[in-house]
Design a protein around this motif. Structure first.
Motif, PDB file in Angstrom:
ATOM      1  N   SER A  53       0.835  -1.209   0.000  1.00 61.51           N
ATOM      2  CA  SER A  53       0.000   0.000   0.000  1.00 61.51           C
ATOM      3  C   SER A  53       0.861   1.248   0.000  1.00 61.51           C
ATOM      4  CB  SER A  53      -0.928   0.003   1.216  1.00 61.51           C
ATOM      5  OG  SER A  53      -1.806  -1.092   1.200  1.00 61.51           O
ATOM      6  N   ALA A  54       1.973   1.222   0.738  1.00 61.15           N
ATOM      7  CA  ALA A  54       2.882   2.371   0.776  1.00 61.15           C
ATOM      8  C   ALA A  54       3.459   2.635  -0.605  1.00 61.15           C
ATOM      9  CB  ALA A  54       3.996   2.125   1.784  1.00 61.15           C
ATOM     10  N   ILE A  55       3.801   1.553  -1.329  1.00 62.09           N
ATOM     11  CA  ILE A  55       4.329   1.722  -2.687  1.00 62.09           C
ATOM     12  C   ILE A  55       3.255   2.311  -3.595  1.00 62.09           C
ATOM     13  CG2 ILE A  55       5.228   0.498  -4.692  1.00 62.09           C
ATOM     14  CD1 ILE A  55       6.435  -1.547  -2.707  1.00 62.09           C
ATOM     15  N   ARG A  56       2.041   1.787  -3.462  1.00 66.41           N
ATOM     16  CA  ARG A  56       0.940   2.232  -4.317  1.00 66.41           C
ATOM     17  C   ARG A  56       0.554   3.680  -4.030  1.00 66.41           C
ATOM     18  NH1 ARG A  56      -2.257  -1.085  -2.666  1.00 66.41           N
ATOM     19  NH2 ARG A  56      -3.727   0.184  -1.445  1.00 66.41           N
ATOM     20  N   LEU A  57       0.595   4.110  -2.752  1.00 66.31           N
ATOM     21  CA  LEU A  57       0.188   5.466  -2.360  1.00 66.31           C
ATOM     22  C   LEU A  57       1.350   6.452  -2.409  1.00 66.31           C
ATOM     23  CD1 LEU A  57      -2.067   4.465   0.679  1.00 66.31           C
ATOM     24  CD2 LEU A  57      -2.843   5.271  -1.567  1.00 66.31           C
ATOM     25  N   ASN A  58       2.494   5.982  -2.913  1.00 69.22           N
ATOM     26  CA  ASN A  58       3.672   6.845  -3.067  1.00 69.22           C
ATOM     27  C   ASN A  58       4.128   7.438  -1.728  1.00 69.22           C
ATOM     28  OD1 ASN A  58       5.726   7.989  -4.607  1.00 69.22           O
ATOM     29  ND2 ASN A  58       4.582   9.901  -4.924  1.00 69.22           N
ATOM     30  N   VAL A  59       4.169   6.615  -0.697  1.00 68.50           N
ATOM     31  CA  VAL A  59       4.725   7.015   0.603  1.00 68.50           C
ATOM     32  C   VAL A  59       6.233   6.855   0.506  1.00 68.50           C
ATOM     33  CG1 VAL A  59       4.796   6.538   3.065  1.00 68.50           C
ATOM     34  CG2 VAL A  59       2.636   6.330   1.814  1.00 68.50           C
ATOM     35  N   THR A  60       6.969   7.945   0.657  1.00 66.85           N
ATOM     36  CA  THR A  60       8.420   7.914   0.421  1.00 66.85           C
ATOM     37  C   THR A  60       9.197   8.441   1.620  1.00 66.85           C
ATOM     38  OG1 THR A  60       8.361  10.116  -0.584  1.00 66.85           O
ATOM     39  CG2 THR A  60       8.089   8.231  -2.061  1.00 66.85           C
ATOM     40  N   ASP A  61      10.499   8.117   1.567  1.00 69.33           N
ATOM     41  CA  ASP A  61      11.478   8.676   2.518  1.00 69.33           C
ATOM     42  C   ASP A  61      11.093   8.433   3.971  1.00 69.33           C
ATOM     43  OD1 ASP A  61      12.773   9.558   0.276  1.00 69.33           O
ATOM     44  OD2 ASP A  61      12.025  11.624   0.411  1.00 69.33           O
ATOM     45  N   LYS A  62      10.801   7.194   4.317  1.00 74.44           N
ATOM     46  CA  LYS A  62      10.518   6.801   5.694  1.00 74.44           C
ATOM     47  C   LYS A  62      11.571   5.809   6.167  1.00 74.44           C
ATOM     48  CE  LYS A  62       6.651   9.113   5.578  1.00 74.44           C
ATOM     49  NZ  LYS A  62       6.567  10.429   6.238  1.00 74.44           N
ATOM     50  N   ILE A  63      11.675   5.689   7.467  1.00 74.01           N
ATOM     51  CA  ILE A  63      12.514   4.651   8.063  1.00 74.01           C
ATOM     52  C   ILE A  63      11.563   3.607   8.637  1.00 74.01           C
ATOM     53  CG2 ILE A  63      14.253   4.130   9.810  1.00 74.01           C
ATOM     54  CD1 ILE A  63      15.096   7.072   9.643  1.00 74.01           C
ATOM     55  N   TRP A  64      11.680   2.372   8.165  1.00 78.57           N
ATOM     56  CA  TRP A  64      10.788   1.282   8.569  1.00 78.57           C
ATOM     57  C   TRP A  64      11.552   0.360   9.515  1.00 78.57           C
ATOM     58  CZ3 TRP A  64       5.763   1.194   6.464  1.00 78.57           C
ATOM     59  CH2 TRP A  64       5.548   2.094   5.423  1.00 78.57           C
ATOM     60  N   ILE A  65      10.972   0.101  10.675  1.00 77.14           N
ATOM     61  CA  ILE A  65      11.549  -0.850  11.633  1.00 77.14           C
ATOM     62  C   ILE A  65      10.699  -2.113  11.573  1.00 77.14           C
ATOM     63  CG2 ILE A  65      12.252  -1.259  14.011  1.00 77.14           C
ATOM     64  CD1 ILE A  65      13.700   1.069  12.655  1.00 77.14           C
ATOM     65  N   ALA A  66      11.305  -3.176  11.091  1.00 80.55           N
ATOM     66  CA  ALA A  66      10.565  -4.423  10.886  1.00 80.55           C
ATOM     67  C   ALA A  66      10.675  -5.328  12.103  1.00 80.55           C
ATOM     68  CB  ALA A  66      11.110  -5.144   9.656  1.00 80.55           C
ATOM     69  N   GLY A  67       9.558  -5.935  12.484  1.00 79.22           N
ATOM     70  CA  GLY A  67       9.569  -6.935  13.538  1.00 79.22           C
ATOM     71  C   GLY A  67      10.143  -8.242  13.025  1.00 79.22           C
ATOM     72  N   ASP A  68      10.369  -9.191  13.940  1.00 79.85           N
ATOM     73  CA  ASP A  68      11.002 -10.446  13.529  1.00 79.85           C
ATOM     74  C   ASP A  68      10.090 -11.339  12.698  1.00 79.85           C
ATOM     75  OD1 ASP A  68       9.278 -11.083  15.538  1.00 79.85           O
ATOM     76  OD2 ASP A  68      10.747 -12.019  16.846  1.00 79.85           O
ATOM     77  N   THR A  69       8.814 -10.950  12.547  1.00 81.26           N
ATOM     78  CA  THR A  69       7.912 -11.764  11.718  1.00 81.26           C
ATOM     79  C   THR A  69       8.127 -11.541  10.229  1.00 81.26           C
ATOM     80  OG1 THR A  69       6.219 -10.044  11.857  1.00 81.26           O
ATOM     81  CG2 THR A  69       6.125 -11.822  13.497  1.00 81.26           C
ATOM     82  N   TRP A  70       8.685 -10.397   9.849  1.00 80.94           N
ATOM     83  CA  TRP A  70       8.832 -10.130   8.422  1.00 80.94           C
ATOM     84  C   TRP A  70      10.149  -9.469   8.024  1.00 80.94           C
ATOM     85  CZ3 TRP A  70       8.938  -5.006   6.410  1.00 80.94           C
ATOM     86  CH2 TRP A  70       8.665  -3.994   7.330  1.00 80.94           C
ATOM     87  N   SER A  71      11.073  -9.363   8.980  1.00 81.21           N
ATOM     88  CA  SER A  71      12.341  -8.708   8.654  1.00 81.21           C
ATOM     89  C   SER A  71      13.177  -9.511   7.662  1.00 81.21           C
ATOM     90  CB  SER A  71      13.147  -8.461   9.939  1.00 81.21           C
ATOM     91  OG  SER A  71      13.422  -9.689  10.591  1.00 81.21           O
ATOM     92  N   LEU A  72      12.990 -10.836   7.628  1.00 83.73           N
ATOM     93  CA  LEU A  72      13.729 -11.685   6.684  1.00 83.73           C
ATOM     94  C   LEU A  72      12.861 -12.094   5.505  1.00 83.73           C
ATOM     95  CD1 LEU A  72      15.757 -13.970   9.147  1.00 83.73           C
ATOM     96  CD2 LEU A  72      16.474 -11.860   8.024  1.00 83.73           C
ATOM     97  N   ASN A  84      11.681   3.119  -2.962  1.00 78.02           N
ATOM     98  CA  ASN A  84      11.144   4.476  -2.814  1.00 78.02           C
ATOM     99  C   ASN A  84      10.554   4.741  -1.428  1.00 78.02           C
ATOM    100  OD1 ASN A  84      11.809   5.103  -5.470  1.00 78.02           O
ATOM    101  ND2 ASN A  84       9.851   4.334  -6.262  1.00 78.02           N
ATOM    102  N   VAL A  85      10.155   3.688  -0.737  1.00 81.98           N
ATOM    103  CA  VAL A  85       9.501   3.887   0.564  1.00 81.98           C
ATOM    104  C   VAL A  85      10.493   4.338   1.617  1.00 81.98           C
ATOM    105  CG1 VAL A  85       7.711   2.205   0.024  1.00 81.98           C
ATOM    106  CG2 VAL A  85       9.745   1.480   1.298  1.00 81.98           C
ATOM    107  N   GLY A  86      11.792   4.129   1.383  1.00 80.75           N
ATOM    108  CA  GLY A  86      12.791   4.565   2.338  1.00 80.75           C
ATOM    109  C   GLY A  86      13.748   3.463   2.725  1.00 80.75           C
ATOM    110  N   THR A  87      14.225   3.502   3.962  1.00 77.87           N
ATOM    111  CA  THR A  87      15.198   2.541   4.479  1.00 77.87           C
ATOM    112  C   THR A  87      14.498   1.586   5.431  1.00 77.87           C
ATOM    113  OG1 THR A  87      16.944   4.195   4.317  1.00 77.87           O
ATOM    114  CG2 THR A  87      17.384   2.289   5.711  1.00 77.87           C
ATOM    115  N   VAL A  88      14.775   0.264   5.230  1.00 73.13           N
ATOM    116  CA  VAL A  88      14.146  -0.760   6.067  1.00 73.13           C
ATOM    117  C   VAL A  88      15.209  -1.389   6.947  1.00 73.13           C
ATOM    118  CG1 VAL A  88      12.799  -2.873   6.129  1.00 73.13           C
ATOM    119  CG2 VAL A  88      12.395  -1.198   4.317  1.00 73.13           C
TER     120      VAL A  88
END
Length: 596
Positions: A53-72, A84-88
């Motif tokens: 959804s973030a890609i589709r809505l053009n949400v950019t330049d964010k820092i995403w902190i992923a939990g252990d359920t989806w970080s890998l 484009n969404v930023g740094t994960v």
């Protein structure tokens, strides 16, 4: 949420997400609050929907902190537009290779059939249609070791519950869940070089987290770790991170305030604030309470934008100050002059000059001038209750007598030359009952009564002036102006009457004109107190006390210089003018002038 309650971390926005969440509304709120860091604790599928959804809505330049359920997650880093969404960044369970797992998977897939092929993943050995051994082996390995360790822990707990030995277990024991749980908490065994233990709350004492970064090639790269057993250790190699902005971004709602500024919270979060300059008389202690401008104590002061308070300087006019010494010398000189003038008048008591000046009334005036000057001495030094009382009492009381004497003397001069011939009975009554002394005594008693009444109700007391200046305290006296109003009104009224009578006699014989001298003295006094009142309006420092003493001294000296000293000069240096014949000639000339 509870963990970050007492930290510097703020959550500007929280939302529970699932497959049906309004992602568009959520991202609108995030953009409205200028949020740059998004922490996502969700299942894998929900995280995938959120990022897509973030890609589709053009949400950019964010820092995403992923939990252990989806970080890998292996699919999202390769998704088109994910950069484009930023740094994960994320955390993940440390991946450990389980010996024999691959061989077991190949063997199990080839030998077993799963009747229900609708399951994407099976919790039993199965051979689901379309699910190969390679897909299972290459799936997210995050929970492989935790599941492996959990199975072993339960096995060990059952082993101990059933009192199992090397060959067999006690089959007579009926097993209940609480029994297994109790043994589970006591777990203490080694698995793949990891010591498996749990604390009193059931949390594992083993394990660690890897810090991962989704790099430019679409892989989850290990850049650090967080170990929590046997002791906490943390490391992150931030040089491996390629930030979307090219530099390390700052994720804060508001920049830190400058020194001397207090934070004023904007909205619900304490991290969002405006900076307000602490005004004078307050300070902000950023280590104790950065949100409040704390008022200084009464004995302290501070400039605007201060981080601490300073002690105020305490000021009063000391006896050793130059101005005090000069004024005290002036008061002593006045006393000496009154004594000297009294001696001169006493020696020449029966001469026309002394009689025209008032005769015995002159000694009363000179005595009251000396007693009035006593007030000057109490304007210096640290104020006390007695000093505050004596600053005004002697002057007001004895100065009233002086003015009463001059008012009566002015009235007599005008009365003799202008009224006595027209109203002989009034002149006779005035002389018979000694009207001048009666008036003086009445005014003295009235003034004394007013002073006693006002001082008994609200006596003057020391006062610390903390208002006039922010950086100092002026020690002065609170004279309770309202309480002494009646005494001051009497004094002003008497001065006005005296001025009116003396002005009426300004055209009397030149060398026999006491009224003219009195008029000039009163004019100087009125001018002195107008100047002093003006200064009081414009200035309120410690030197106002010296100016007050100087005004008193100036009032007393005006009578000495312009009423008594000219007469003393005639007595000593012009004795020819101090004869009965000379005075009679002046009166005769004045009478001829009036008759013409």
């Amino acid at each position: 949420m509870r963990r970050i309650k007492d930290t510097e971390i703020c959550l500007a926005y929280t939302a529970a997400v699932n497959d049906n969440s309004p992602y568009s509304f959520i991202y609108e709120q995030i953009e409205a609050q200028k949020i740059r860091v998004i922490i996502v604790f969700t299942p894998r599928l929900t995280a995938e929907a959120l990022l897509e959804s973030a890609i589709r809505l053009n949400v950019t330049d964010k820092i995403w902190i992923a939990g252990d359920t989806w970080s890998l997650n292996s699919r999202l880093p390769k998704q088109k537009g994910i950069k484009n969404v930023g740094t994960v960044l994320g955390v993940a369970q440390t991946v450990m290779t389980i010996p024999g797992f691959n061989d077991f998977t190949y063997a199990a897939i080839n030998q077993t059939y799963c009747a229900n092929d609708k399951h994407t993943f099976c919790n039993q050995v199965c051979n689901c249609s379309g699910l190969s051994a390679e897909s299972l082996i290459n799936s997210d390995p995050t929970y492989s070791f935790p599941v492996y360790a959990a199975i072993y822990a339960i096995a060990h707990a059952l082993h101990h519950t059933l009192q199992c030995g090397a060959d067999q277990c006690n089959g007579t024991i009926e097993v209940y869940p609480y029994m297994v749980l109790s043994e589970l908490k006591k777990s203490n065994f080694t698995l793949l070089n990891q010591s498996i233990q749990f604390d009193k709350d059931g949390d594992p004492k083993f394990g660690s987290y890897d810090i991962v970064y989704w790099n430019q090639t679409g892989d989850a790269e290990d850049i650090g770790y967080y170990n929590f057993h046997p002791f906490v250790s943390f490391f992150i190699n931030d040089s491996e991170i390629q930030w979307f902005s090219g530099e390390v971004p700052a994720a804060r709602c508001s920049d830190q305030c400058k020194l001397g500024y207090a934070k004023k919270i904007s909205g619900m979060q304490k991290c969002c604030f405006t900076c307000e300059l602490c005004r004078g008389g307050t300070h902000v202690n950023i280590t104790e309470d950065p949100y409040t401008c704390v008022p200084c104590k009464e004995a302290e002061w501070s400039a605007a934008g201060s981080t601490s308070c300073l002690l105020r300087a305490v000021e009063y006019v000391a006896f050793t100050d130059t101005e005090s010494i000069l004024i005290i010398i002036g008061a002593c000189a006045l006393v000496l002059l009154t004594v000297a003038m009294s001696v001169v008048f006493a020696i020449n008591y029966n001469t026309p000059i002394v009689r025209s000046a008032g005769g015995p009334m002159c000694f009363l005036i000179l005595g009251c001038l000396s007693l009035s000057s006593m007030s000057v001495f109490f304007y210096f030094g640290e104020p006390t209750s007695s000093f505050c009382t004596l600053r005004i009492l002697p002057f007001v009381l004895f100065y009233t007598v002086c003015l009463a004497c001059f008012a009566v003397r002015s009235f007599q001069i005008v009365f003799i030359f202008k009224i006595a011939a027209k109203i002989p009975k009034l002149h006779s009554w005035w002389m018979k009952y000694h009207g001048q002394w009666l008036v003086i005594c009445v005014l003295f008693v009235v003034q004394a009564f007013l002073l006693v009444m006002s001082y008994s109700r609200t006596p003057p007391e020391p006062y610390r002036d903390v208002i006039s200046y922010p950086d100092r305290i002026i020690l002065t006296c609170d004279l309770h102006v309202r309480a002494t109003t009646s005494s001051v009104v009497l004094l002003v009224t008497l001065c006005t009457i005296c001025f009116v009578f003396s002005y009426m006699g300004k055209e009397l014989p030149k060398n026999y004109n006491e009224a003219k001298s009195i008029t000039f003295c009163l004019f100087l006094q009125i001018l002195t107190w107008i100047i002093f009142a003006t200064i009081c309006i414009l200035y309120s420092g410690k030197h106002i006390l010296s100016l007050n003493a100087l005004a008193i001294l100036s009032s007393l000296y005006s009578f000495m210089f312009w009423y008594f000293l000219p007469k003393g000069y005639i007595i000593i240096f012009q004795p020819q003018k101090n004869t009965q014949k000379y005075f009679q000639s002046l009166i005769q000339n004045y009478t001829k002038t009036i008759s013409q």
